[in-house]
Design a protein around this motif. Structure first.
Motif, PDB file in Angstrom:
ATOM      1  N   ASN A  66       6.281   8.458  -2.545  1.00 10.33           N
ATOM      2  CA  ASN A  66       5.689   7.347  -3.286  1.00 10.33           C
ATOM      3  C   ASN A  66       5.164   7.934  -4.585  1.00 10.33           C
ATOM      4  O   ASN A  66       4.251   8.761  -4.585  1.00 10.33           O
ATOM      5  CB  ASN A  66       4.548   6.710  -2.478  1.00 10.33           C
ATOM      6  CG  ASN A  66       4.026   5.449  -3.137  1.00 10.33           C
ATOM      7  OD1 ASN A  66       4.036   5.320  -4.351  1.00 10.33           O
ATOM      8  ND2 ASN A  66       3.539   4.523  -2.324  1.00 10.33           N
ATOM      9  N   GLU A 102       1.503   8.526  -5.426  1.00  2.97           N
ATOM     10  CA  GLU A 102       0.744   9.539  -4.694  1.00  2.97           C
ATOM     11  C   GLU A 102       0.979  10.947  -5.236  1.00  2.97           C
ATOM     12  O   GLU A 102       0.428  11.913  -4.712  1.00  2.97           O
ATOM     13  CB  GLU A 102       1.107   9.485  -3.204  1.00  2.97           C
ATOM     14  CG  GLU A 102       0.689   8.183  -2.529  1.00  2.97           C
ATOM     15  CD  GLU A 102       1.033   8.189  -1.033  1.00  2.97           C
ATOM     16  OE1 GLU A 102       1.583   9.213  -0.553  1.00  2.97           O
ATOM     17  OE2 GLU A 102       0.741   7.182  -0.364  1.00  2.97           O
ATOM     18  N   LEU A 145       2.047  17.651   0.346  1.00  2.00           N
ATOM     19  CA  LEU A 145       2.383  16.375   0.982  1.00  2.00           C
ATOM     20  C   LEU A 145       2.806  16.614   2.423  1.00  2.00           C
ATOM     21  O   LEU A 145       3.400  17.650   2.750  1.00  2.00           O
ATOM     22  CB  LEU A 145       3.523  15.680   0.228  1.00  2.00           C
ATOM     23  CG  LEU A 145       3.273  15.354  -1.259  1.00  2.00           C
ATOM     24  CD1 LEU A 145       4.531  14.753  -1.876  1.00  2.00           C
ATOM     25  CD2 LEU A 145       2.090  14.410  -1.425  1.00  2.00           C
ATOM     26  N   ARG A 146       2.492  15.626   3.283  1.00  2.00           N
ATOM     27  CA  ARG A 146       2.798  15.736   4.709  1.00  2.00           C
ATOM     28  C   ARG A 146       4.076  14.971   5.040  1.00  2.00           C
ATOM     29  O   ARG A 146       4.298  13.868   4.522  1.00  2.00           O
ATOM     30  CB  ARG A 146       1.653  15.186   5.568  1.00  2.00           C
ATOM     31  CG  ARG A 146       0.333  15.943   5.398  1.00  2.00           C
ATOM     32  CD  ARG A 146      -0.730  15.391   6.338  1.00  2.00           C
ATOM     33  NE  ARG A 146      -0.894  13.950   6.156  1.00  2.00           N
ATOM     34  CZ  ARG A 146      -1.652  13.410   5.211  1.00  2.00           C
ATOM     35  NH1 ARG A 146      -2.290  14.193   4.353  1.00  2.00           N
ATOM     36  NH2 ARG A 146      -1.771  12.096   5.112  1.00  2.00           N
ATOM     37  N   ARG A 170       6.664  12.637   6.834  1.00  2.00           N
ATOM     38  CA  ARG A 170       6.578  11.290   7.391  1.00  2.00           C
ATOM     39  C   ARG A 170       5.501  10.444   6.727  1.00  2.00           C
ATOM     40  O   ARG A 170       5.771   9.347   6.266  1.00  2.00           O
ATOM     41  CB  ARG A 170       6.388  11.300   8.927  1.00  2.00           C
ATOM     42  CG  ARG A 170       7.649  11.745   9.682  1.00  2.00           C
ATOM     43  CD  ARG A 170       7.419  11.768  11.172  1.00  2.00           C
ATOM     44  NE  ARG A 170       6.490  12.827  11.573  1.00  2.00           N
ATOM     45  CZ  ARG A 170       6.857  14.085  11.751  1.00  2.00           C
ATOM     46  NH1 ARG A 170       8.113  14.447  11.548  1.00  2.00           N
ATOM     47  NH2 ARG A 170       5.990  15.000  12.117  1.00  2.00           N
ATOM     48  N   ASP A 171       4.265  10.942   6.656  1.00  2.00           N
ATOM     49  CA  ASP A 171       3.209  10.144   6.038  1.00  2.00           C
ATOM     50  C   ASP A 171       3.391  10.042   4.524  1.00  2.00           C
ATOM     51  O   ASP A 171       3.175   8.980   3.926  1.00  2.00           O
ATOM     52  CB  ASP A 171       1.830  10.752   6.334  1.00  2.00           C
ATOM     53  CG  ASP A 171       1.476  10.662   7.809  1.00  2.00           C
ATOM     54  OD1 ASP A 171       2.033   9.782   8.491  1.00  2.00           O
ATOM     55  OD2 ASP A 171       0.663  11.484   8.269  1.00  2.00           O
ATOM     56  N   GLN A 172       3.757  11.151   3.890  1.00  2.00           N
ATOM     57  CA  GLN A 172       3.793  11.185   2.433  1.00  2.00           C
ATOM     58  C   GLN A 172       5.162  11.541   1.842  1.00  2.00           C
ATOM     59  O   GLN A 172       5.349  11.421   0.638  1.00  2.00           O
ATOM     60  CB  GLN A 172       2.743  12.185   1.913  1.00  2.00           C
ATOM     61  CG  GLN A 172       1.306  11.748   2.224  1.00  2.00           C
ATOM     62  CD  GLN A 172       0.321  12.783   1.757  1.00  2.00           C
ATOM     63  OE1 GLN A 172       0.357  13.931   2.223  1.00  2.00           O
ATOM     64  NE2 GLN A 172      -0.559  12.393   0.833  1.00  2.00           N
ATOM     65  N   GLU A 193       9.010   2.648   2.262  1.00  2.00           N
ATOM     66  CA  GLU A 193       7.664   2.989   1.799  1.00  2.00           C
ATOM     67  C   GLU A 193       7.668   3.947   0.611  1.00  2.00           C
ATOM     68  O   GLU A 193       6.615   4.248   0.044  1.00  2.00           O
ATOM     69  CB  GLU A 193       6.845   3.603   2.946  1.00  2.00           C
ATOM     70  CG  GLU A 193       7.381   4.915   3.496  1.00  2.00           C
ATOM     71  CD  GLU A 193       8.342   4.721   4.663  1.00  2.00           C
ATOM     72  OE1 GLU A 193       8.468   5.635   5.491  1.00  2.00           O
ATOM     73  OE2 GLU A 193       8.950   3.625   4.730  1.00  2.00           O
ATOM     74  N   GLU A 248       6.171  20.909   8.325  1.00  2.00           N
ATOM     75  CA  GLU A 248       5.516  19.622   8.131  1.00  2.00           C
ATOM     76  C   GLU A 248       4.939  19.440   6.730  1.00  2.00           C
ATOM     77  O   GLU A 248       4.467  18.353   6.400  1.00  2.00           O
ATOM     78  CB  GLU A 248       4.373  19.460   9.153  1.00  2.00           C
ATOM     79  CG  GLU A 248       4.823  19.481  10.604  1.00  2.00           C
ATOM     80  CD  GLU A 248       5.603  18.230  10.967  1.00  2.00           C
ATOM     81  OE1 GLU A 248       5.249  17.153  10.457  1.00  2.00           O
ATOM     82  OE2 GLU A 248       6.567  18.329  11.744  1.00  2.00           O
ATOM     83  N   THR A 249       4.957  20.498   5.927  1.00  2.00           N
ATOM     84  CA  THR A 249       4.232  20.440   4.653  1.00  2.00           C
ATOM     85  C   THR A 249       5.085  20.996   3.521  1.00  2.00           C
ATOM     86  O   THR A 249       5.761  22.013   3.677  1.00  2.00           O
ATOM     87  CB  THR A 249       2.924  21.245   4.740  1.00  2.00           C
ATOM     88  OG1 THR A 249       2.224  20.892   5.922  1.00  2.00           O
ATOM     89  CG2 THR A 249       2.049  20.979   3.514  1.00  2.00           C
TER      90      THR A 249
END
Length: 645
Positions: A71, A74, A86-87, A89-91, A104, A120-121
């Motif tokens: 996004n 962000e 950034l993480r 899935r979430d970000q 999203e 993950e990061t």
């Protein structure tokens, strides 16, 4: 049975080639037929009716790069001195080229610009901008747009565009069947043993491939002996099954040149000999409404005669103009930048405006197939040259016949679906004429007329002060030219929203309050001017509209974007909403007029264009779309150039 004896004809005519050609064209009155065939088999075929896209390409938002989807909002804090983490899935999400973008996210960062911390990061050091590295819905092809008019010869790139638009069968003109009859006692097949006085028959194969290249279906007959009865039998058989007959050799005035006598006995001879060298001994005639062309045995003469007299018949059957193969010099309407050391192939549109050929480059994006489909020519920039400036002369290789380009009406300005219909109706009246359109917005259309780069511009420019459409802009921007504003359409602008209007968009304030994903038009478009005026009246700033800076170049493109997003909305015309199955909330009625110079308005092309607009067939076709009223019965408005004092 004794062979019938014919009196030898020693002298041939010297009829002008053009007269001989026109005579057989006038006599060729076969009714053309059409058929539906698989798209994969349609290379080189001629479309029998306009072809419209069934789906958009891409039909989803696709990643243009390998990388991560994010996004953009962000990522704004990312900086070289302050890396942003950034993480998963979430970000962000990992994407490859061509992957669908999760709803999203609205931007892609190239994988080369991503530092992976762990599974993950990830870490980035510069922000993304909205919609970077994303191919939007309809970037290449927009659902319901006209891909090709009738009378278009389908090329390899065209087939790709058709399949991409989910068109698996296409309507084409049926290929005229051309029977080729080689005659001569001296002829043998290429695999036969040769002897003195024997010649390999190869003209028939050359003829067959010319016929195929020009759009006909060749039927190569077996070799026929130089015997009147054999020639007569072959001609009668060919007349029963063919649309055009070509007979090779026997067309001169020798003692065994029987073709002209047999043709006169079975039908009518129009011409025996044309005023050309080579190619003089040509026979043109007719048997039972079928044209027969007798060509000389000498190869060069035969090939020239075939192009002079057979190709025009095939083109008339297919309802297409005769092609011309050549290069041409053009004036460049826009600057073209290239890279030193690389040979650059630039696709261009070409229009014949104000006595000169003007070429404008199409998009050079690698993913846009339609840039090749729509190209009229190819400009090759040499490796030692950096490009061309606007106004430079350059040489282009033609990808279309020059007459097709010369007779095209170059249309610029605001997009409207009726322009495709207008082109189709025009082509029904004049097979050698069409409209080539460029959707650049109303203001750019006015400037194209001003600079002499277009014949006609479609405009709907609202003056915020007078609330009048178009007139004040023409007075201001075309004060040095004699111009004509031709009243064309009344149409309604409104909110294009998904079925059911899930965000309940009724007013412009609803866009800001619901944070709808607004799909805007480009700067200079009449729709954009109207939208900005609505914002000003409601004292809403562009920053309050999510997606204000996201621009599309046609109503269909806006509608395609809205169709793919339940939270989207756009301002556009009803027919575009209808074509995409969207709901439509009326906002304002407007005038969509055609701007042109007085010279074009009074030209032959201009008169044809106006006559089609005023025809009942065109008006009925427009009314069937819905959301329009044709106002061509109104008087045109003439503007005189400002007098120098």
């Amino acid at each position: 049975m004794a062979e019938k004896r014919y009196q030898r004809k020693i002298y041939l005519e010297d009829k002008p080639r053009r007269d001989a050609k026109q005579e057989i064209l006038d006599a060729f009155q076969l009714i053309s037929e059409s058929e539906w065939i698989p798209t994969g088999d349609a290379l080189g075929r001629i479309t029998a009716q306009p072809v419209f896209a069934n789906v958009s390409m891409p039909h989803y938002h696709a990643s243009a790069m390998d990388g991560i989807a994010v996004n953009a909002e962000e990522t704004y804090e990312a900086h070289e001195q302050r890396p942003l983490r950034l993480r998963l899935r979430d970000q962000f999400a990992f994407v490859d080229t061509g992957n669908a973008i999760p709803p999203e996210f609205n931007a892609v960062i190239m994988i080369e610009h991503v530092h992976v911390i762990d599974d993950e990061t990830i870490e980035i050091i510069e922000p993304a901008t909205p919609w970077q590295h994303i191919r939007p819905i309809g970037e290449d092809i927009v659902q319901e747009e006209m891909l090709f008019p009738q009378g278009h010869r389908l090329r390899p790139a065209d087939l790709g565009a058709l399949l991409a638009a989910q068109i698996t069968r296409v309507p084409v003109m049926k290929e005229p069947l051309v029977t080729i009859i080689p005659t001569g006692n001296e002829l043998v097949a290429a695999d036969d043993a040769l002897a003195a006085g024997k010649i390999i028959e190869f003209n028939g194969t050359v003829f067959a491939n010319y016929v195929k290249e020009w759009g006909g279906e060749p039927n190569l007959h077996d070799i026929v002996k130089d015997e009147p009865e054999s020639i007569k039998a072959a001609l009668l058989q060919a007349v029963e099954s063919s649309d055009i007959i070509v007979i090779n050799a026997g067309s001169s005035a020798g003692s065994r040149d029987f073709t002209v006598h047999v043709l006169a006995e079975l039908g009518t001879v129009f011409t025996h000999g044309v005023a050309t060298r080579p190619g003089k001994p040509v026979i043109l005639g007719k048997i039972n409404q079928k044209i027969v062309v007798g060509v000389p045995g000498y190869p060069v003469s035969a090939y020239l005669a075939l192009e002079w007299f057979v190709r025009p018949l095939i083109c008339k059957y297919l309802k297409i103009p005769e092609p011309e193969r050549q290069k041409m010099s053009v004036k460049l309407g826009r600057r073209i930048v290239s890279t030193m050391g690389a040979e650059d192939f630039v696709r261009v549109n070409i229009g014949y405006v104000n006595g000169q050929y003007v070429a404008n480059p199409l998009t050079r994006a690698a993913g846009v197939t339609m840039s090749l489909v729509r190209a009229d020519g190819l400009l090759v920039v040499p490796p030692e040259q950096l490009g061309y400036e606007q106004g430079d002369d350059a040489e282009v290789e033609l990808l279309r016949p020059m007459e097709e380009i010369k007779n095209a009406i170059v249309f610029s300005g605001s997009h409207d679906l009726t322009i495709d219909l207008l082109s189709s109706q025009l082509k029904q009246q004049r097979h050698d004429m069409k409209i080539v359109s460029s959707h650049v917005g109303s203001m750019a259309g006015v400037m194209a007329i001003r600079k002499g780069e277009a014949h006609v511009a479609g405009i709907h420019l609202l003056d915020p002060e007078t609330r009048e459409y178009n007139i004040s802009y023409v007075k201001k921007l075309l004060s040095a030219q004699d111009a004509v504003l031709y009243p064309f359409l009344k149409r309604t602008q409104g909110w294009m929203v998904p079925k059911g209007n899930p965000l309940k968009i009724e007013r412009i304030s609803d866009l800001a309050e619901t944070q709808a994903d607004f799909v805007n038009r480009q700067k200079g478009a009449g729709t954009r001017i109207l939208f900005d005026l609505l914002l000003k009246e409601q004292e809403i700033s562009p920053e309050q509209i999510k997606g204000y800076d996201r621009e599309m170049f046609s109503h269909l493109s806006v509608a395609a974007e809205v169709k793919g997003n339940e939270k989207a909305a756009g301002l556009g015309i009803y027919p575009a909403a209808k074509a995409m199955g969207l709901d439509f909330v009326p906002v304002a009625d407007e005038s969509y007029d055609l701007l042109m110079t007085k010279d074009f308005f009074e030209s032959e092309q201009g008169r044809w264009l106006i006559s089609v607009i005023q025809s009942h067939d065109f008006k009925n076709a427009v009314e069937k779309i819905g959301g329009y009223a044709v106002v061509s019965q109104s008087e045109p408005i003439f503007f005189e150039a400002a007098k120098l004092r």
